[in-house]
Design a protein around this motif. Structure first.
Motif, short mmCIF file in Angstrom:
data_model
loop_
_atom_site.label_atom_id
_atom_site.label_comp_id
_atom_site.label_asym_id
_atom_site.label_seq_id
_atom_site.Cartn_x
_atom_site.Cartn_y
_atom_site.Cartn_z
N SER A 1 -21.14 8.77 -14.37
CA SER A 1 -21.16 10.17 -14.78
C SER A 1 -20.39 11.03 -13.77
O SER A 1 -20.05 10.58 -12.67
CB SER A 1 -22.61 10.67 -14.87
OG SER A 1 -23.19 10.69 -13.56
N GLU A 2 -20.12 12.27 -14.15
CA GLU A 2 -19.45 13.19 -13.23
C GLU A 2 -20.26 13.37 -11.95
O GLU A 2 -19.70 13.42 -10.85
CB GLU A 2 -19.24 14.54 -13.92
CG GLU A 2 -18.24 14.49 -15.07
CD GLU A 2 -18.11 15.83 -15.77
OE1 GLU A 2 -18.80 16.79 -15.34
OE2 GLU A 2 -17.34 15.92 -16.75
N ARG A 3 -21.57 13.46 -12.10
CA ARG A 3 -22.43 13.64 -10.93
C ARG A 3 -22.34 12.44 -9.99
O ARG A 3 -22.25 12.59 -8.76
CB ARG A 3 -23.88 13.84 -11.38
CG ARG A 3 -24.88 14.02 -10.23
CD ARG A 3 -26.30 14.15 -10.75
NE ARG A 3 -26.69 12.97 -11.50
CZ ARG A 3 -27.09 11.83 -10.93
NH1 ARG A 3 -27.14 11.71 -9.61
NH2 ARG A 3 -27.45 10.81 -11.68
N GLU A 4 -22.35 11.23 -10.57
CA GLU A 4 -22.28 10.02 -9.74
C GLU A 4 -20.93 9.89 -9.05
O GLU A 4 -20.86 9.51 -7.87
CB GLU A 4 -22.55 8.79 -10.62
CG GLU A 4 -23.99 8.69 -11.09
CD GLU A 4 -24.18 7.61 -12.13
OE1 GLU A 4 -25.19 6.89 -12.06
OE2 GLU A 4 -23.32 7.49 -13.03
N THR B 1 -17.00 17.85 -5.35
CA THR B 1 -17.87 18.58 -6.27
C THR B 1 -17.68 18.09 -7.70
O THR B 1 -16.65 17.49 -8.04
CB THR B 1 -17.55 20.09 -6.22
OG1 THR B 1 -16.21 20.30 -6.71
CG2 THR B 1 -17.67 20.62 -4.80
N ARG B 2 -18.66 18.38 -8.55
CA ARG B 2 -18.54 18.01 -9.97
C ARG B 2 -17.39 18.78 -10.62
O ARG B 2 -16.73 18.26 -11.52
CB ARG B 2 -19.86 18.29 -10.69
CG ARG B 2 -20.99 17.36 -10.26
CD ARG B 2 -22.27 17.67 -11.00
NE ARG B 2 -22.16 17.41 -12.42
CZ ARG B 2 -23.16 17.58 -13.29
NH1 ARG B 2 -24.34 18.02 -12.85
NH2 ARG B 2 -22.99 17.33 -14.57
N LYS C 1 -20.79 12.14 -6.14
CA LYS C 1 -21.58 11.62 -5.01
C LYS C 1 -20.81 10.53 -4.27
O LYS C 1 -20.71 10.55 -3.04
CB LYS C 1 -22.91 11.06 -5.52
CG LYS C 1 -23.80 10.51 -4.41
CD LYS C 1 -25.02 9.79 -4.97
CE LYS C 1 -24.64 8.44 -5.56
NZ LYS C 1 -25.82 7.63 -5.93
#
Length: 270
Positions: A233-236, A244-245, A239
């Motif tokens: 995902s964008e969040r992963e 940043t996302r 990270k």
């Protein structure tokens, strides 16, 4: 009328012929057995039965070579499928379009064929165009869609993981676990597509063919959606790479835009 040959008799005969490579006896008996199986499913005349025996004898060498790809546990199914294929080609060509070897491969339980494989056909050209993108953009795309990485992207990924104090081993273990689950899911969906493709070839009833066709399309849509899911995902991704996302979204937008310009859209993802 053709003589009756039991299944219990024909399988040892095939096994022995494979061992000795002496096809004389099996060539006499196998076509008769095949046509007998055909007659149990199709209302064929004695003349058609005799003609089908001759047809099988004409293609016996080719058929036998193809059959060697199959284990003994599946080979009788192959021969039944083959005789149905030959029958349709000869007597029902106008009713059901055939696709030759693909039709036979549909009964290869070790590696069944599917006509539709929307990601495999384009993956190589897609990766070639990734090389034209900025490295970081290509890396973000590769992570979201699990695309093969060239050495420069792998090195960039390792550098970013270490820079952000992320454990590379943990990252790659996560990747392998997800790939394994994804492959299993795609294989299950593909097997259902193959199942209904087989049924479409087997039946001549118009209503059943319509229903089987609808079921096949449903499973094709499910597989298409499964192929279109993000790997990370964008969040992963944010990270793992320490960004940043919003930056992830910008890279994805830029990469997809560039790929579209050369006609290499990321399938249905974008």
């Amino acid at each position: 009328m053709l003589p009756k040959i039991l299944d219990e008799k024909i399988l040892p005969m095939i096994s022995q012929a494979r061992i000795t490579n002496d096809l004389k006896h099996v060539k006499e008996q196998l076509p008769i057995w095949m046509v007998d199986r055909l007659s149990k499913k199709r209302n064929i005349t004695e003349d058609e039965s005799s003609e089908m025996v001759v047809t099988i004898l004409e293609v016996f060498s080719k058929m036998w070579i193809l059959s060697l790809k199959y284990q003994l546990t599946h080979v009788l199914g192959f021969f039944v499928t083959y005789v149905f294929n030959q029958y349709r080609n000869r007597f029902r060509k106008s009713e059901i379009p055939e696709s030759g070897e693909l039709y036979l491969q549909l009964w290869n339980y070790e590696a069944p064929a599917n006509e539709e494989d929307p990601i495999e056909d384009s993956i190589n050209s897609l990766c070639m165009n990734l090389e034209k993108l900025p490295s970081f953009t290509a890396l973000v795309l590769s992570l979201q869609f699990d695309l093969p990485m060239k050495q420069n992207l792998k090195q960039l990924l390792l550098w970013k993981l270490k820079e952000n104090q992320m454990d590379p081993n943990l990252f790659f273990e996560e990747c392998e676990g997800r790939r394994s689950e994804h492959r299993q899911m795609i294989n299950r969906l593909s097997s259902m597509i193959t199942r209904y493709t087989r049924k479409l070839y087997e039946t001549t009833d118009p209503n059943r063919r319509i229903w089987y066709g609808k079921q096949k399309k449903i499973w094709m849509l499910r597989r298409s959606r499964a192929l279109g899911r993000s790997f990370f995902s964008e969040r992963e991704i944010a990270k793992w790479l320490g960004i940043t996302r919003k930056a992830v979204r910008n890279h994805l937008s830029q990469g997809k835009h560039e790929l579209r310009k050369v006609g290499k859209d990321l399938l249905h993802y974008a």
